[in-house]
Scaffold this motif. Sequence first.
Motif, PDB file in Angstrom:
ATOM      1  N   VAL A 214     -52.291  32.126 -34.356  1.00 49.24           N
ATOM      2  CA  VAL A 214     -51.562  31.477 -33.261  1.00 49.24           C
ATOM      3  C   VAL A 214     -51.121  30.096 -33.727  1.00 49.24           C
ATOM      4  O   VAL A 214     -51.949  29.242 -34.050  1.00 49.24           O
ATOM      5  CB  VAL A 214     -52.440  31.352 -32.005  1.00 49.24           C
ATOM      6  N   ASP A 215     -49.822  29.886 -33.777  1.00 51.87           N
ATOM      7  CA  ASP A 215     -49.291  28.584 -34.184  1.00 51.87           C
ATOM      8  C   ASP A 215     -48.068  28.179 -33.370  1.00 51.87           C
ATOM      9  O   ASP A 215     -47.276  27.341 -33.794  1.00 51.87           O
ATOM     10  CB  ASP A 215     -48.958  28.568 -35.683  1.00 51.87           C
ATOM     11  N   LYS A 216     -47.932  28.778 -32.191  1.00 54.86           N
ATOM     12  CA  LYS A 216     -46.786  28.482 -31.327  1.00 54.86           C
ATOM     13  C   LYS A 216     -47.236  28.462 -29.877  1.00 54.86           C
ATOM     14  O   LYS A 216     -47.966  29.340 -29.425  1.00 54.86           O
ATOM     15  CB  LYS A 216     -45.693  29.539 -31.520  1.00 54.86           C
ATOM     16  N   ASP A 217     -46.800  27.442 -29.134  1.00 52.85           N
ATOM     17  CA  ASP A 217     -47.142  27.345 -27.714  1.00 52.85           C
ATOM     18  C   ASP A 217     -46.629  28.570 -26.967  1.00 52.85           C
ATOM     19  O   ASP A 217     -45.494  28.999 -27.148  1.00 52.85           O
ATOM     20  CB  ASP A 217     -46.525  26.079 -27.108  1.00 52.85           C
ATOM     21  N   GLN A 218     -47.491  29.102 -26.104  1.00 50.78           N
ATOM     22  CA  GLN A 218     -47.203  30.380 -25.457  1.00 50.78           C
ATOM     23  C   GLN A 218     -46.415  30.244 -24.157  1.00 50.78           C
ATOM     24  O   GLN A 218     -45.797  31.210 -23.698  1.00 50.78           O
ATOM     25  CB  GLN A 218     -48.528  31.103 -25.180  1.00 50.78           C
ATOM     26  N   GLY A 219     -46.400  29.068 -23.564  1.00 50.00           N
ATOM     27  CA  GLY A 219     -45.908  28.934 -22.201  1.00 50.00           C
ATOM     28  C   GLY A 219     -44.415  28.970 -21.957  1.00 50.00           C
ATOM     29  O   GLY A 219     -43.965  29.516 -20.945  1.00 50.00           O
ATOM     30  N   PRO A 220     -43.592  28.346 -22.815  1.00 51.12           N
ATOM     31  CA  PRO A 220     -42.161  28.249 -22.498  1.00 51.12           C
ATOM     32  C   PRO A 220     -41.501  29.607 -22.285  1.00 51.12           C
ATOM     33  O   PRO A 220     -41.742  30.555 -23.036  1.00 51.12           O
ATOM     34  CB  PRO A 220     -41.585  27.549 -23.737  1.00 51.12           C
ATOM     35  N   ARG A 221     -40.649  29.678 -21.264  1.00 44.60           N
ATOM     36  CA  ARG A 221     -39.988  30.939 -20.919  1.00 44.60           C
ATOM     37  C   ARG A 221     -38.471  30.770 -20.995  1.00 44.60           C
ATOM     38  O   ARG A 221     -37.867  30.017 -20.222  1.00 44.60           O
ATOM     39  CB  ARG A 221     -40.384  31.374 -19.511  1.00 44.60           C
ATOM     40  N   ALA A 222     -37.880  31.487 -21.919  1.00 44.56           N
ATOM     41  CA  ALA A 222     -36.430  31.438 -22.070  1.00 44.56           C
ATOM     42  C   ALA A 222     -35.731  32.212 -20.967  1.00 44.56           C
ATOM     43  O   ALA A 222     -34.541  32.001 -20.709  1.00 44.56           O
ATOM     44  CB  ALA A 222     -36.036  31.993 -23.440  1.00 44.56           C
ATOM     45  N   ASP A 223     -36.469  33.112 -20.305  1.00 43.05           N
ATOM     46  CA  ASP A 223     -35.841  33.982 -19.312  1.00 43.05           C
ATOM     47  C   ASP A 223     -35.866  33.419 -17.901  1.00 43.05           C
ATOM     48  O   ASP A 223     -35.381  34.061 -16.961  1.00 43.05           O
ATOM     49  CB  ASP A 223     -36.508  35.363 -19.319  1.00 43.05           C
ATOM     50  N   THR A 224     -36.414  32.219 -17.718  1.00 46.37           N
ATOM     51  CA  THR A 224     -36.451  31.672 -16.367  1.00 46.37           C
ATOM     52  C   THR A 224     -35.125  31.007 -16.023  1.00 46.37           C
ATOM     53  O   THR A 224     -34.316  30.685 -16.899  1.00 46.37           O
ATOM     54  CB  THR A 224     -37.611  30.677 -16.190  1.00 46.37           C
ATOM     55  N   SER A 225     -34.897  30.807 -14.752  1.00 43.50           N
ATOM     56  CA  SER A 225     -33.670  30.177 -14.274  1.00 43.50           C
ATOM     57  C   SER A 225     -33.966  29.518 -12.935  1.00 43.50           C
ATOM     58  O   SER A 225     -34.990  29.796 -12.294  1.00 43.50           O
ATOM     59  CB  SER A 225     -32.559  31.219 -14.100  1.00 43.50           C
ATOM     60  N   GLU A 226     -33.060  28.667 -12.508  1.00 44.56           N
ATOM     61  CA  GLU A 226     -33.243  28.038 -11.203  1.00 44.56           C
ATOM     62  C   GLU A 226     -33.215  29.081 -10.093  1.00 44.56           C
ATOM     63  O   GLU A 226     -33.935  28.959  -9.098  1.00 44.56           O
ATOM     64  CB  GLU A 226     -32.167  26.982 -10.975  1.00 44.56           C
ATOM     65  N   GLN A 227     -32.400  30.109 -10.257  1.00 42.90           N
ATOM     66  CA  GLN A 227     -32.324  31.165  -9.250  1.00 42.90           C
ATOM     67  C   GLN A 227     -33.664  31.889  -9.110  1.00 42.90           C
ATOM     68  O   GLN A 227     -34.139  32.157  -7.998  1.00 42.90           O
ATOM     69  CB  GLN A 227     -31.227  32.174  -9.622  1.00 42.90           C
ATOM     70  N   VAL A 228     -34.280  32.207 -10.254  1.00 41.01           N
ATOM     71  CA  VAL A 228     -35.592  32.866 -10.242  1.00 41.01           C
ATOM     72  C   VAL A 228     -36.629  31.944  -9.606  1.00 41.01           C
ATOM     73  O   VAL A 228     -37.427  32.369  -8.754  1.00 41.01           O
ATOM     74  CB  VAL A 228     -36.012  33.255 -11.665  1.00 41.01           C
ATOM     75  N   LEU A 229     -36.625  30.682  -9.999  1.00 40.18           N
ATOM     76  CA  LEU A 229     -37.607  29.732  -9.474  1.00 40.18           C
ATOM     77  C   LEU A 229     -37.442  29.524  -7.978  1.00 40.18           C
ATOM     78  O   LEU A 229     -38.428  29.356  -7.247  1.00 40.18           O
ATOM     79  CB  LEU A 229     -37.480  28.394 -10.218  1.00 40.18           C
ATOM     80  N   ASN A 230     -36.216  29.540  -7.517  1.00 41.92           N
ATOM     81  CA  ASN A 230     -35.958  29.340  -6.083  1.00 41.92           C
ATOM     82  C   ASN A 230     -36.474  30.492  -5.220  1.00 41.92           C
ATOM     83  O   ASN A 230     -36.683  30.336  -4.014  1.00 41.92           O
ATOM     84  CB  ASN A 230     -34.464  29.153  -5.837  1.00 41.92           C
TER      85      ASN A 230
END
Length: 395
Positions: A214-230
Motif C-alpha cells: 500500500v503506497d497510495k491514499d485510498q480515499g479520493p474518489r474520481a467518480d464523485t460529483s456535486e450532483q451525487v453529493l447533493n
Amino acid sequence: MKTAYIVKGYRTAVGKAPKGVFRFKRPDDLAAETIEHMMKQLPDFDRSRIDDVMVGNAMPEAEQGLNMGRLVSLMGLKSEEVPGVTVNRYCASGIETIAMASAKIQSGMADCIIAGGAESMSYIPMGGYKPVPNYETAKAGNESYYWGMGLTAEAVAEKYKISSKDQNEFAYHSHQKAIKAQKENRFQDQIVPIEVEDIFVDSKGKRQSKTYTVDKDQGPRADTSEQVLNKLRPVFAEGGSVTAGNSSQMSDGAAFVMVMSEEMVKELNLEPVARLVSYATVGVEPRIMGIGPVKAIPKALDQAGLKLNDIELIELNEAFASQSLAVARELDINQDILNVNGGAIALGHPLGCTGAKLSVQIFDEMKKRQLKNKYAMVTMCVGTGQGAAGIYEVF
C-alpha cells in the motif's frame, strides 16, 4: 533557548476504515514500520541517542493501548534504550507531539525525539469500546461535552449559515484536488510503502491470503460529483445538511518526524527540513468545536510575530465541510493556499495521526514549490471544544 529542527518526516498512505486496505494492519505496526523507514534514511545514526518516541493517539485502548508509544519505540527502533509515551489531544495529537518534542529540545531537556501519531479506526471505533460520559455533568446542562462530532458540525452550519450546496461544493473540490495530486505523484516522496497481508475466505469456504503493498491514499474518489453529493441524506440531524459525503472519512494511518537540536544537526551534517515556529491551542464552546481554528490561528500568528498573509500554504483539517468553510470565511483565508492537494474529506482523517500527517504533507509541498525559508501552517478543530494551530518555517 536552543533551536529545534525537523530533519526527517514520513507518513503511510491513508486507508479507509473499517474495511479498507489497513483493516488487517495493527496501528502499532503501522507506526513502527514508518519509523523503521525513517531510520533507514539515517543508516549511521546511533539510535541510543534518541531521547524519546512520542506517539499521538485519540483512542488509546485495545490495539492502541498499553502505552503504545513505548511499544512502538521497542518495535520500530529495535532498541530497549529509547523510552516512549502516548499523547492524546484527539485530532491534534499528532502535531501536539511535535510541539512537545520541539519544546523539550528548546529547553535543553533533549537533543533528539521522534514525534508523530498513529490511529486505526478499523480496529478502534470512534469513542472507543466503552465510552462512559459523566451523567451528573451532562445532567447539569453540559450534554454538548459528549456530543458526537456530526452534531457539532450541524451546529456550526446553522450558526455560521453554511448551506448544504456550499458544503457539497467544497467536498467535491477536495476530491478533485486530491485526485489531481495523485495523478501528479505529489504524495509519493512522503509515503512509506507498507506491506499488507489480506486474509479472506474464498467461495469454497477456505481461508486464503494475499500480500500486496500500500503506497497510495485510498480515499479520493474520481467518480464523485456535486450532483451525487447533493443527493446524499443528512446522517446526524433530521433536516440537517451534514452528510457522509461532506464529512471527513474514518481512516487508518501513521506519520512521524524526527526533531533534533541545532547542535546535533550540525554535528551530523544534516539538512533541516523545517522548524516549528509557534504552536497554540485554545478552548471553544464544545457544541461548535469545529470553529476552534478561528481562535487558535490568531494566537499562533501572534506568538510567531506573523500575519496571515505571511503564510504561504495552509493545511486546515477538513473534519467537516461546514466547519472548514466557517473557519475560512471567518478568517478570510485565501482559498488558493488552502488544502491545495485536497483535505480529509477526500484523503481521510486518522485522528491522532492527522496533525503529523498534515505536517509531513506541507513540508513536501513547500519543497516541491521551492518555497524556501517560508512559512506554512497546520491547523485543526479538536473534539470537546478545542482548536490547534502550528506554524512552520520550511527550508
